[in-house]
Design an enzyme around this catalytic site. Structure first.
Site, PDB file in Angstrom:
ATOM      1  N   HIS A  48      43.150  11.152 -16.486  1.00  0.00           N
ATOM      2  CA  HIS A  48      44.070  10.595 -17.458  1.00  0.00           C
ATOM      3  C   HIS A  48      45.135  11.680 -17.611  1.00  0.00           C
ATOM      4  O   HIS A  48      44.791  12.873 -17.669  1.00  0.00           O
ATOM      5  CB  HIS A  48      43.401  10.389 -18.818  1.00  0.00           C
ATOM      6  CG  HIS A  48      42.156   9.570 -18.758  1.00  0.00           C
ATOM      7  ND1 HIS A  48      40.894  10.104 -18.887  1.00  0.00           N
ATOM      8  CD2 HIS A  48      41.987   8.238 -18.589  1.00  0.00           C
ATOM      9  CE1 HIS A  48      39.994   9.138 -18.798  1.00  0.00           C
ATOM     10  NE2 HIS A  48      40.623   7.995 -18.604  1.00  0.00           N
ATOM     11  N   ASP A  51      44.224  14.376 -19.774  1.00  0.00           N
ATOM     12  CA  ASP A  51      43.204  15.370 -19.420  1.00  0.00           C
ATOM     13  C   ASP A  51      43.889  16.696 -19.062  1.00  0.00           C
ATOM     14  O   ASP A  51      43.312  17.771 -19.212  1.00  0.00           O
ATOM     15  CB  ASP A  51      42.377  14.928 -18.194  1.00  0.00           C
ATOM     16  CG  ASP A  51      41.571  13.664 -18.458  1.00  0.00           C
ATOM     17  OD1 ASP A  51      41.242  13.398 -19.628  1.00  0.00           O
ATOM     18  OD2 ASP A  51      41.275  12.943 -17.476  1.00  0.00           O
TER      19      ASP A  51
HETATM   20  C1  XLS Z   1      35.325   3.805 -19.279  1.00  0.00           C
HETATM   21  C2  XLS Z   1      36.077   3.836 -18.028  1.00  0.00           C
HETATM   22  C3  XLS Z   1      37.034   4.981 -17.968  1.00  0.00           C
HETATM   23  C4  XLS Z   1      38.050   4.732 -16.905  1.00  0.00           C
HETATM   24  C5  XLS Z   1      39.196   5.665 -16.933  1.00  0.00           C
HETATM   25  O1  XLS Z   1      34.348   3.138 -19.450  1.00  0.00           O
HETATM   26  O2  XLS Z   1      35.204   3.827 -16.944  1.00  0.00           O
HETATM   27  O3  XLS Z   1      36.357   6.174 -17.771  1.00  0.00           O
HETATM   28  O4  XLS Z   1      37.473   4.748 -15.657  1.00  0.00           O
HETATM   29  O5  XLS Z   1      39.986   5.493 -18.043  1.00  0.00           O
END
Ligand code: XLS
Ligand code: MG
Length: 364
Positions: A48, A51
């Site tokens: 993200h 992050d």
């Molecule tokens: C949450 C999602 C998240 C996405 C990324 O359940 O898996 O981690 O993959 O935002």
């Protein structure tokens, strides 16, 4: 084909906290996460934007952090395969991002996504993946689900248009999930997501990312979800992990649960020579310490490699080959025998299924 293994930065940065307990591991910064991943067998990461770059950072700070990240990526040999945005943790999005009932908040969500798309572009990410964790509801009286879908459509249209206008070499993907953190999420499965994508202005630019845990949470067979995405030419990414069906989002290490489901997903990806990165979106257990995080990384990668070897063994096995050839021979309009009085068909599926079990157990 050389397989690329990738992890969300958030997976190794996760500190072991859960809704009932505080973190159990020391923080790991995003650059440590990248170099650790590269040192333990990954060639790529997803993130993200937040992050790496705390939301609200001034442009100069953003550019400084990107320069640092790019330098490190070059040094350790790791690439960015997907970027997304955290439009779920900030309380402002508590009633939704793209689907919020407040137009002002929907604009904020769009602005966040656009800023994150810019970050993805600066990291050479070929994919922008949206998991709209707050785009759902607990109170169905609060919003018509149809209005929510229209808002999602408008939001995805605007973001796809932004990517195109900026001239970015980037596709857009949507990651479905049936629930959590909301009571229900509007884009629950691959099927729902493909349906929405077909209503977009530029459907060709938009696909799906299927996460195994999300399919299992909906009680679905993850390999069928992958198949639907592949069939539609829309599998833009995959998030591999383990999950016991119909539970909260466990995000277990790949191989940590549902071995057979994992096998059939790997089988499909390998048989189709799917070219995308094998990306892991799981969390080290709360009991795992800082060192154990890297065993978690190696474990995910090794589990995929072992399952891919098992797929190969399955195809090479003479008895499996014989049974598959027999099944293929039934695919004809010709009558079974000259007399036309066909003997009842014998389906050797019990044996075939047991052979899969033996191959997976290593007893064959
Ligand atoms: C949450 C999602 C998240 C996405 C990324 O359940 O898996 O981690 O993959 O935002
Ligand atoms: Mg995911």
């Amino acid at each position: 084909m050389k397989r690329i293994f990738s992890f969300g930065l958030w997976t190794v940065m996760h500190r072991g906290g859960d809704p009932f307990g505080q973190p159990t591991r020391a923080p790991l910064d995003p650059l440590q996460a990248m170099s650790g991943l590269a040192a333990h067998g990954a060639q790529a990461f997803e993130l993200h934007a937040e992050d790496l770059i705390p939301s609200g950072s001034p442009d100069a700070e953003r550019d400084r952090l990107i320069r640092k990240a790019r330098g490190l990526m070059e040094d350790v040999g790791i690439i960015c395969v997907a970027c997304g945005s955290d439009v779920f943790s900030d309380p402002v999005f508590r009633d939704g991002g793209l689907t919020s009932n407040e137009a002002r908040v929907r604009r904020q969500a769009i602005a966040r996504y656009k800023a994150a798309i810019d970050v993805g572009h600066l990291l050479d990410a070929p994919l922008f993946n949206i998991w709209g964790g707050r785009d759902g509801a607990e109170v169905d009286a609060s919003r018509s689900p149809l209005d929510a879908l229209k808002r999602l459509r408008d939001g995805f249209n605007e973001l796809a248009d932004y990517i195109a206008r900026q001239g970015y070499n980037m596709r857009l993907s949507i990651e479905p999930k049936p629930n959590e953190p909301r009571g229900d999420l509007y884009l629950s499965t691959v099927g729902h997501t493909l349906g929405l994508i077909a209503t977009l202005e530029q459907p060709d630019r938009v696909g799906v990312v299927l996460e195994l845990a999300h399919a299992a949470m909906a009680g679905l067979n993850p390999a069928y979800e992958v198949a639907h995405a592949l069939h539609a030419g829309k599998l833009f990414g995959i998030h591999l992990n383990g999950q016991r069906p119909l539970r909260f989002d466990q995000d277990l290490r790949f191989g940590g649960a549902n071995l057979k489901d994992g096998f059939f997903v790997v089988k499909l990806l390998e048989e189709e020579v799917w070219p995308g990165p094998r990306s892991f979106d799981a969390r080290p257990y709360r009991t795992t310490d800082g060192q154990g995080v890297w065993q978690f990384v190696e474990g995910c990668i090794r589990a995929y490699q072992i399952l891919a070897e098992k797929v190969q063994q399955y195809h090479d096995d003479p008895e499996v080959q014989h049974l598959l050839a027999e099944i293929a021979s039934w695919d004809t309009e010709e009558p079974d025998d000259a007399g036309g009085a066909s003997a009842p068909r014998v389906f050797a599926y019990e044996r075939l299924d047991h052979l899969v079990f033996e191959i997976l157990m290593g007893t064959r």
